[in-house]
Design a protein around this motif. Structure first.
Motif, PDB file in Angstrom:
ATOM      1  N   PRO A 377       0.797  -1.246   0.000  1.00 21.17           N
ATOM      2  CA  PRO A 377       0.000   0.000   0.000  1.00 21.17           C
ATOM      3  C   PRO A 377       0.824   1.288   0.000  1.00 21.17           C
ATOM      4  O   PRO A 377       0.256   2.367  -0.016  1.00 21.17           O
ATOM      5  N   GLN A 386      -2.138   7.773  -9.235  1.00 22.28           N
ATOM      6  CA  GLN A 386      -3.510   7.944  -8.753  1.00 22.28           C
ATOM      7  C   GLN A 386      -3.908   9.417  -8.758  1.00 22.28           C
ATOM      8  O   GLN A 386      -5.036   9.765  -9.144  1.00 22.28           O
ATOM      9  N   SER A 387      -2.983  10.286  -8.359  1.00 26.99           N
ATOM     10  CA  SER A 387      -3.287  11.721  -8.340  1.00 26.99           C
ATOM     11  C   SER A 387      -3.519  12.262  -9.745  1.00 26.99           C
ATOM     12  O   SER A 387      -4.222  13.261  -9.919  1.00 26.99           O
ATOM     13  N   GLU A 391      -7.726   6.860 -10.614  1.00 24.07           N
ATOM     14  CA  GLU A 391      -7.972   5.420 -10.466  1.00 24.07           C
ATOM     15  C   GLU A 391      -7.605   4.958  -9.055  1.00 24.07           C
ATOM     16  O   GLU A 391      -6.836   5.615  -8.343  1.00 24.07           O
ATOM     17  N   SER A 392      -8.141   3.812  -8.640  1.00 24.25           N
ATOM     18  CA  SER A 392      -7.833   3.269  -7.323  1.00 24.25           C
ATOM     19  C   SER A 392      -6.407   2.712  -7.316  1.00 24.25           C
ATOM     20  O   SER A 392      -5.867   2.335  -8.362  1.00 24.25           O
ATOM     21  N   ILE A 393      -5.824   2.633  -6.126  1.00 26.44           N
ATOM     22  CA  ILE A 393      -4.489   2.063  -5.981  1.00 26.44           C
ATOM     23  C   ILE A 393      -4.481   0.613  -6.453  1.00 26.44           C
ATOM     24  O   ILE A 393      -3.521   0.164  -7.092  1.00 26.44           O
ATOM     25  N   ALA A 394      -5.552  -0.128  -6.169  1.00 28.16           N
ATOM     26  CA  ALA A 394      -5.623  -1.535  -6.578  1.00 28.16           C
ATOM     27  C   ALA A 394      -5.583  -1.665  -8.096  1.00 28.16           C
ATOM     28  O   ALA A 394      -4.901  -2.543  -8.646  1.00 28.16           O
ATOM     29  N   THR A 395      -6.298  -0.788  -8.798  1.00 31.11           N
ATOM     30  CA  THR A 395      -6.310  -0.820 -10.269  1.00 31.11           C
ATOM     31  C   THR A 395      -4.934  -0.517 -10.833  1.00 31.11           C
ATOM     32  O   THR A 395      -4.450  -1.199 -11.757  1.00 31.11           O
TER      33      THR A 395
END
Length: 429
Positions: A377, A386-387, A391-395
């Protein structure tokens, strides 16, 4: 020894969970360990000596200068110039403009020293452009996350400066040792992108550029190429020390920003303020880790761990595999600077006893730390993307997974063929 390990783990985890800065968490953990298990030590005098000793190495002077150089180049907006200059040369290759992520990151890495800055400046321009042209979004994000890690490996590298200071190795040799591995890793990324696009058949068609357009594009690549040639030429020819290289880099970055008309007083002030903030953060981590490592030394932890691992009778290559997995797991929770300054007093003696060169290990550790940049993480490159994308961190982590495995495989390749890192520094001797 078990009670010391439990206190260390619980205290450090609790401090991090309480949102205490990593540097302060490291310092507090070391302070408590010494106060509890070595209560006869005068902590005010001892801690002061450790802090002073951690911050006086001359090569550390180059660190804030390289950080400032990177911030000035970000202010100059080199990302758009790189994309515009590289597009006519890369658009017709298998993989097309996705290669801009890799080549652009390679070029910017050679003047920045920072993985996050490399990811940010290239991605700010490339991701919207690639999406507008219909490129695979997952591959665009994944290739940027992977290529951004080159900011740690290709000199000048901030992480290599820290390794050189902690391991007491020549930073110049480490810089030179990172050149061939950095270029090879970039090539592996490009090969993966090319094969992926060839197999998927999803590459958008682009018009063939004329040679005139390609020639005109060189003026957009010229400024950064000039700076790279100046830094790398001085580095390889031994014309300047690391600190002098950093000062030259700052001057070159200021000239580029001025010529491009993007250097105002407010912009330079902002770049300087960000550089001070980043340098202070790194300095705090170095100080905190220095006290924790001093505590480990007093309590005999490195010697005990070395004896335990020696009892396993691992072959040198298996030891490297174990350390690689250890660093990959650690990278899920800590940043690269913290990983290096915390673990090196324990891992470096093991590597030297196994017959590996400490300069080679510097390159290996940097590749291992690169892995931490794209593992959730805490992976900083994931947060940067992401910024920029929402999108999500998982994606983003799923998109970066192929490049995670490329990094793992490349680290093992370095273990099998150490001369990939050692040949070029050997030519300097």
């Amino acid at each position: 020894m078990i009670d010391i390990a439990i206190v260390t783990l619980l205290l450090f985890t609790a401090l991090l969970a309480g949102s205490v800065w990593i540097g302060l968490s490291l310092f507090a953990t070391g302070f408590v360990l010494l106060a509890v298990f070595k209560s006869n030590i005068p902590m005010d005098v001892f801690a002061g000596g450790v802090i002073w000793g951690a911050l006086i190495p001359k090569s550390l002077l180059s660190l804030p200068l390289f950080v400032l150089m990177s911030e000035v180049l970000v202010t100059a907006g080199l990302g758009r110039s790189l994309f515009k200059g590289l597009s006519p040369w890369l658009g017709r290759l298998p993989g097309g403009l996705l290669h801009v992520n890799v080549v652009g990151s390679t070029l910017f890495a050679a003047v920045s020293g920072s993985s996050a800055a490399t990811t940010a400046i290239v991605g700010k321009v490339s991701l919207p452009e690639l999406q507008a042209r219909g490129y695979d979004r997952q591959l665009a994000m994944g290739s940027l996350a992977g290529a951004g890690t080159l900011g740690f490996l290709i000199p000048p590298s901030i992480i290599m400066i820290i390794y050189g200071v902690v391991a007491e190795q020549s930073v110049l040799e480490l810089f030179v040792a990172g050149v061939i591995p950095g270029l090879m890793l970039a090539l592996l990324y490009m090969l993966y992108i090319a094969f992926h696009q060839l197999l998927s058949g999803t590459q958008p068609q682009v018009a063939r550029p004329t040679w005139q357009e390609r020639a005109n594009s060189l003026k957009d690549i010229g400024p950064i190429a000039f700076l790279i040639v100046g830094i790398m030429g001085s580095l390889y020819l031994g014309l300047a020390s690391v600190s002098e290289l950093a000062a030259m880099g700052v001057l070159g970055a200021l000239l580029i920003a001025t010529v491009m008309g993007r250097l105002s007083f407010s912009a330079f002030f902002g770049a300087g303020r960000r550089a001070v903030r980043t340098s202070a953060m790194i300095g705090l981590i170095i100080v905190g880790a220095a006290l924790l490592n001093a505590a480990f030394g007093f309590l005999g932890i490195p010697k005990a761990v070395a004896g335990l691992i020696a009892g396993w009778q691992l072959s040198p290559f298996i030891l490297i595999v174990v350390l690689l997995l250890f660093y990959a797991i650690l990278g899920m929770f800590l940043d690269g600077t913290s990983i290096i300054v915390m673990t090196l007093p324990i891992t470096l003696p093991l590597i030297i006893n196994a017959g590996y060169d400490p300069v080679w290990f510097g390159v290996f550790v940097v590749v291992a730390v690169e892995i931490s940049q794209i593992t959730p993480p805490i992976g900083f490159n994931l947060f940067v993307i992401q910024s920029q994308t929402g999108e999500s961190i998982a994606t983003i982590a799923r998109a970066a997974l192929p490049f995670f495995f490329i990094l793992l495989g490349f680290a093992l390749l370095l273990a099998l063929f150490p001369n990939l890192a050692l040949w070029l520094p050997g030519t300097l001797q």
